[in-house]
Design an enzyme around this catalytic site. Structure first.
Site, PDB file in Angstrom:
ATOM      1  N   ASN A 106      -5.066   7.668  -1.327  1.00 49.75           N
ATOM      2  CA  ASN A 106      -6.013   6.645  -0.464  1.00 49.75           C
ATOM      3  C   ASN A 106      -7.264   6.760  -1.043  1.00 49.75           C
ATOM      4  O   ASN A 106      -7.879   7.843  -1.658  1.00 49.75           O
ATOM      5  CB  ASN A 106      -5.975   6.996   0.957  1.00 49.75           C
ATOM      6  CG  ASN A 106      -4.597   6.727   1.751  1.00 49.75           C
ATOM      7  OD1 ASN A 106      -4.067   5.844   1.552  1.00 49.75           O
ATOM      8  ND2 ASN A 106      -4.215   7.336   2.744  1.00 49.75           N
ATOM      9  N   HIS A 142       2.040   4.576  -2.715  1.00 47.94           N
ATOM     10  CA  HIS A 142       2.248   6.045  -2.754  1.00 47.94           C
ATOM     11  C   HIS A 142       3.624   6.396  -3.169  1.00 47.94           C
ATOM     12  O   HIS A 142       3.562   7.484  -3.910  1.00 47.94           O
ATOM     13  CB  HIS A 142       1.920   6.394  -1.199  1.00 47.94           C
ATOM     14  CG  HIS A 142       0.517   6.292  -0.788  1.00 47.94           C
ATOM     15  ND1 HIS A 142      -0.352   6.974  -1.304  1.00 47.94           N
ATOM     16  CD2 HIS A 142      -0.062   5.485   0.453  1.00 47.94           C
ATOM     17  CE1 HIS A 142      -1.520   6.669  -0.424  1.00 47.94           C
ATOM     18  NE2 HIS A 142      -1.176   5.754   0.518  1.00 47.94           N
ATOM     19  N   HIS A 165       0.921  -1.193   0.072  1.00 43.20           N
ATOM     20  CA  HIS A 165       0.093   0.064   0.044  1.00 43.20           C
ATOM     21  C   HIS A 165       1.006   1.243   0.065  1.00 43.20           C
ATOM     22  O   HIS A 165       0.655   2.355  -0.761  1.00 43.20           O
ATOM     23  CB  HIS A 165      -0.895  -0.090   1.261  1.00 43.20           C
ATOM     24  CG  HIS A 165      -1.729   1.435   1.384  1.00 43.20           C
ATOM     25  ND1 HIS A 165      -3.156   1.259   1.180  1.00 43.20           N
ATOM     26  CD2 HIS A 165      -1.239   2.218   2.032  1.00 43.20           C
ATOM     27  CE1 HIS A 165      -3.663   2.601   1.461  1.00 43.20           C
ATOM     28  NE2 HIS A 165      -2.633   3.217   1.872  1.00 43.20           N
ATOM     29  N   GLU A 166       1.955   1.361   1.024  1.00 41.92           N
ATOM     30  CA  GLU A 166       2.604   2.294   1.040  1.00 41.92           C
ATOM     31  C   GLU A 166       3.744   2.446  -0.237  1.00 41.92           C
ATOM     32  O   GLU A 166       3.860   3.649  -0.844  1.00 41.92           O
ATOM     33  CB  GLU A 166       3.635   2.430   2.346  1.00 41.92           C
ATOM     34  CG  GLU A 166       2.659   2.322   3.514  1.00 41.92           C
ATOM     35  CD  GLU A 166       1.729   3.416   3.693  1.00 41.92           C
ATOM     36  OE1 GLU A 166       1.982   4.471   3.242  1.00 41.92           O
ATOM     37  OE2 GLU A 166       0.839   3.349   4.461  1.00 41.92           O
TER      38      GLU A 166
END
Length: 917
Positions: free
Chosen positions: A167, A160, A156-157
């Site tokens: 998000n 980014h 998930h990170e």
């Protein structure tokens, strides 16, 4: 591991052109190499943490591989271990890996128990992030119930960090209205779950149904959407990677475009997968047909700092007092900037190289003074940069390997043979920081910094801008403990005439004060008296040491400088004075306020705008409402002053995250530009209690286990303006490095800059079906000046508004006059041309136009839903029982008719109406 380490320099050369990134990450085939995960020096030694990091990455790699349709995996990772940890045979010396270019930092939570993972993102959609932050407890798997498995969170990170997505949840607004129904902010919309209201006291929570507000139609703010444990839907990782079945990013076909989340707002309603598909990574890969190998790891331990100064003493250094300024800046570096315990050597060069000092370890003032006396004092000859570099490699190799060492290269001259030593630079593994002095410095100079991960700076011949001293002051080591780093509090200069005075104030705050140095440079000599400094206690300080040869005076405050306002007054006639004040951290427990600055790119092509960023933090806590000013100076000597803002508009991606930003469009020439920032904090400058986790994995409020909802404690509301009662007063200056501009036309420069995109458009219902809009005004040129007019259009179809904006219904904006950039705009209108009745979902977007008819991008799309509350049921008068019949005592239940049941029915009907509205 060995082949990766030896090829690191080759990989660095293939960084995206123009990108201002410190990262060493490269995509080799389908595997990511060069990932650096750094353990912060403040983390107590614990060998298990290293294994925990390995486990996290190893589990993340196959999850990433599946999520990206067999395109990407983690190939090798370097783990950077603090110097304070016990050395081991398997720990090797870093090459280019530093804390500065780490992609992931494992650091202690601040404040305690704030273990939320997050990614720092300065840029907009599709732009790479800065760093991922984890805590030791998170990496150890102690926060799985709060955030999900570590490997999944890492992916998930990573999205980014690497691809610039955002998000797909929203902590500020968890539900929205669509077609008269409450919808959770999720992606995809096919995720199933339950809407419930937790009511918690102490350590226990009671679950109740959500109820809609009779006026707005929305659920209470405290309502939560709890996903079902079993799902048929596989997306999306940027919503809730913690759900077992979620193994994909949202794609165009299942992306929830109406959900009010950051991904939709910042990425123009595009799904995360669409953004990933637009990335350079995606474009240069094809899916693999076999399973990827497991990641490999190298363990690197920070060692002693080794620096060699390589200083130009060619004949051109006599121009404009350059050699004298070199001596002044070099003395600041040697007396103050470089840390205790570092090894420092020095080489001077013209057409040949001369060793001025072998490596000397700085243990006291004696070594610093001896090195300062070795600075070159005479200039002559030609310019051979390669000779200087080769001599520096030799000096370093006499004591240490060159891997991970640093070279500070200053030159003012052209050298057409500089590329001849590029292979040696790659082979030796030293980090080269470059200082270009004056307009004629070799054009290839920046390549040395870019290929080795060093800092690139530029100093003009305008002495009053203090650029050379700022460049050397920026060379504090990022690998040392925070207590050892030099922090610049002030950097000012002024050309004085007719016995004029230069007056000002320096703030010494409670986070600094150790080793405080006041340094004054001049061209000739002071008028009597010697410079005056008023310390906070009211006494004056005139114990300055004056150097006759290098025209400087300095005063080292004994012990720790007193907190408060230090006033200064300097007098001179017909000469330029500069003042530089630097200090160090004063407390082992109180982190210092730090200011770092950078440009979004190291090259700019007109008319593409540049963006200047400045990050102000105390530890990991952002400092808010500071006054931040950037000075950008071209080779022509023209200086542009910009006020940087943390308002979430224009160039600033996120409001109140301690990152201040602004577009730069005032090109005036091709060539180098230097960047410097001033930051001041006063009585209105607070700090957050915790870092804002804007780009972090979602905190799991609750989950379903055996049919029962289990609750985590409420997450601290750290995204609010939850500020320390103690205000932060400080002054700081910092170098933002330099960049090179090209394709700038000759004056007059045409207006090719449109207004910037509006990114914070908000809409609400007001009064009699009126719509209230608010946004931050763009400018005539991005976020500067004033736009000429606005175009506002509306539609009941969100995609039509995005894709067919010019065909959508236009709102009458005759009376809407744009304000100055960064002002708040408010506009109220009544929709016309579209039926606006109960249950209508209306979408609004704004476009700004400048005086030359250049148009901004379409703004983020705001939504309003017209909700007309149902009429309240009439009160039913109670029945009066016949006096001849006794009224029995009854229990209210579903089988006994009467007034109690009637009231219950009315209440139930009202709730039913709200729940289906």
């Amino acid at each position: 591991m060995g082949s990766f380490r030896s090829s690191l320099f080759i990989l660095v050369l293939h960084l995206l052109e123009g990108a201002q990134s410190n990262s060493l990450i490269q995509l080799n085939g389908n595997g990511y190499e060069g990932i650096v995960i750094a353990i912060d020096p403040n983390v107590p030694e614990d060998e298990r943490l290293i294994q925990n990091i390995k486990d996290m990455v190893t589990k993340a790699s196959p999850y990433l591989f599946e999520a990206t349709e067999k395109r990407f995996y983690f190939k090798n990772v370097a783990i950077l271990i603090p110097a304070s940890w016990k050395a081991k045979p398997e720990y090797v010396k870093p090459k280019l890996e530093t804390y500065k270019n780490a992609d992931v930092v494992v650091t202690e939570p601040n404040p305690p128990e704030n273990d939320g993972p997050y990614t720092e993102q300065m840029g907009n959609c599709g732009e790479k992030g800065e760093k991922i932050y984890f805590t030791p407890d998170f990496v150890a798997g102690k926060k799985v119930l709060q955030y999900g498995p570590q490997g999944r969170v890492f992916v998930h990170e990573w999205a980014h960090l690497r691809w610039g997505v955002f998000n797909e949840y929203n902590n500020e607004q968890k539900f929205y209205l669509s077609n008269k129904k409450e919808q959770p902010v999720i992606c995809s919309a096919a995720i199933r779950g339950t809407n419930v209201l937790p009511q918690c006291q102490g350590g226990s929570c009671v679950t109740k149904p959500c109820r809609a507000d009779r006026v707005t139609g929305l659920f209470q703010k405290e309502c939560e959407f709890i996903p079902d444990p079993q799902q048929s839907e596989k997306a999306s990782i940027m919503f809730a990677q913690s759900i077992d079945t979620v193994v994909e990013f949202c794609k165009e076909k299942n992306h929830n475009k109406e959900a009010p989340n950051d991904q939709n707002q910042k990425c123009n309603l595009r799904s995360t997968w669409e953004v990933i598909q637009d990335s350079e990574d995606f474009k240069k890969t094809t899916p693999m047909t076999t399973q990827p190998p497991a990641p490999t790891f190298s363990l690197l331990q920070i060692g002693q700092r080794i620096v060699c100064l390589v200083l130009d003493k060619s004949g051109s250094m006599t121009v404009g007092g350059r050699l004298k300024r070199l001596n002044q800046a070099g003395k600041l570096f040697l007396l103050q900037t470089v840390e205790q315990g570092a090894w420092v050597g020095m080489v001077a060069f013209d057409s040949a190289a001369y060793v001025k000092s072998e490596l000397v370890q700085i243990n006291s003032a004696a070594e610093r003074d001896a090195l300062a006396r070795s600075l070159p004092t005479a200039a002559s000859g030609g310019t051979s940069i390669c000779s200087g570099l080769r001599s520096a490699f030799t000096v370093i190799k006499k004591k240490y390997p060159t891997d991970g060492s640093e070279i500070v290269l200053l030159t003012d001259g052209e050298d057409n043979t500089i590329s001849a030593c590029f292979p040696e630079v790659k082979q030796n593994g030293a980090i080269i920081h470059t200082v270009a002095l004056g307009p004629s410095a070799a054009k290839e100079l920046e390549e040395l910094s870019q290929m080795t991960g060093g800092l690139q700076t530029y100093a003009s011949d305008q002495a009053e801008n203090n650029g050379l001293i700022d460049a050397f002051g920026a060379l504090s080591s990022g690998n040392r403990a925070a207590s050892q780093r030099s922090i610049q509090l002030e950097s000012q200069g002024l050309t004085l005439q007719n016995n004029e005075w230069m007056n000002g104030t320096v703030v010494v705050d409670s986070t600094v004060g150790k080793d405080t140095l006041f340094l004054i440079t001049l061209e000739r000599k002071f008028l009597s008296p010697i410079p005056f400094f008023g310390v906070p206690s009211g006494r004056s300080q005139d114990s300055f040491l004056v150097g006759k040869h290098n025209k400087m005076a300095y005063f080292q405050v004994p012990g720790t400088a007193k907190v408060g306002m230090w006033k200064y007054s300097l007098q001179a006639s017909s000469q330029t004075l500069t003042l530089t004040v630097s200090s160090r951290r004063s407390s082992a427990t109180l982190p210092p306020v730090t200011v770092t600055s950078k440009m979004n790119k190291d090259t700019g092509k007109f008319p593409s705008p540049m963006v200047v960023y400045t990050k102000i933090h105390q530890g990991t806590l952002p400092i808010l409402r500071a006054k931040v000013t950037a000075l950008i100076e071209s080779e022509n000597g023209k200086t542009v002053t910009l006020e940087l803002l943390d308002n979430g508009a224009g160039a600033d991606a996120t409001k109140n995250d301690g990152i201040y930003s602004r577009y730069f469009t005032a090109y005036d020439a091709n060539g180098r530009y230097s960047v410097k920032v001033w930051a001041l904090g006063g009585v209105n400058t607070p700090r957050r209690r915790a870092p804002p986790l804007w780009s972090g994995a979602m905190y799991i409020r609750g989950w379903i286990e055996n049919g029962e909802i289990k609750w985590n404690p409420p997450r601290p509301d750290i995204n609010k303006d939850d500020l320390q009662g103690k205000q932060v007063c400080f002054s700081r200056t910092a170098s933002g490095g330099s960049f090179v501009a090209s394709d700038v036309p000759k004056s007059p420069i045409p207006d090719l800059f449109p207004p910037c995109k509006i990114t914070d458009l908000k809409a609400g219902i007001q009064g009699d079906n009126l719509i209230n809009l608010t946004w931050t005004a763009p400018g005539d040129d991005y976020d500067h000046g004033r736009a000429d007019r606005y175009i506002i259009r509306i539609s009941t179809n969100i995609l039509d508004l995005r894709d067919k904006f010019n065909d959508s219904v236009q709102v009458n904006t005759t009376d809407l006059i744009p304000k100055e950039a960064n002002s708040e705009e408010v506009f109220v209108f009544k929709p016309e041309g579209i039926p606006f009745t109960n249950g209508t979902d209306l979408f609004i977007a704004v476009q700004a136009v400048d005086k030359t008819n250049l148009k901004s991008e379409i703004s983020n799309i705001a939504q309003v839903s017209l909700f007309l509350p149902p009429e309240a049921p009439p009160e039913t008068p109670p029945e009066t029982p016949a006096p001849s019949l006794p009224c029995p005592e009854i229990q209210v239940n579903s089988t006994i008719p009467g007034i109690h049941i009637l009231k219950i029915m009315w209440k139930w009907l009202g709730e039913l109406q709200l729940s289906i509205a």
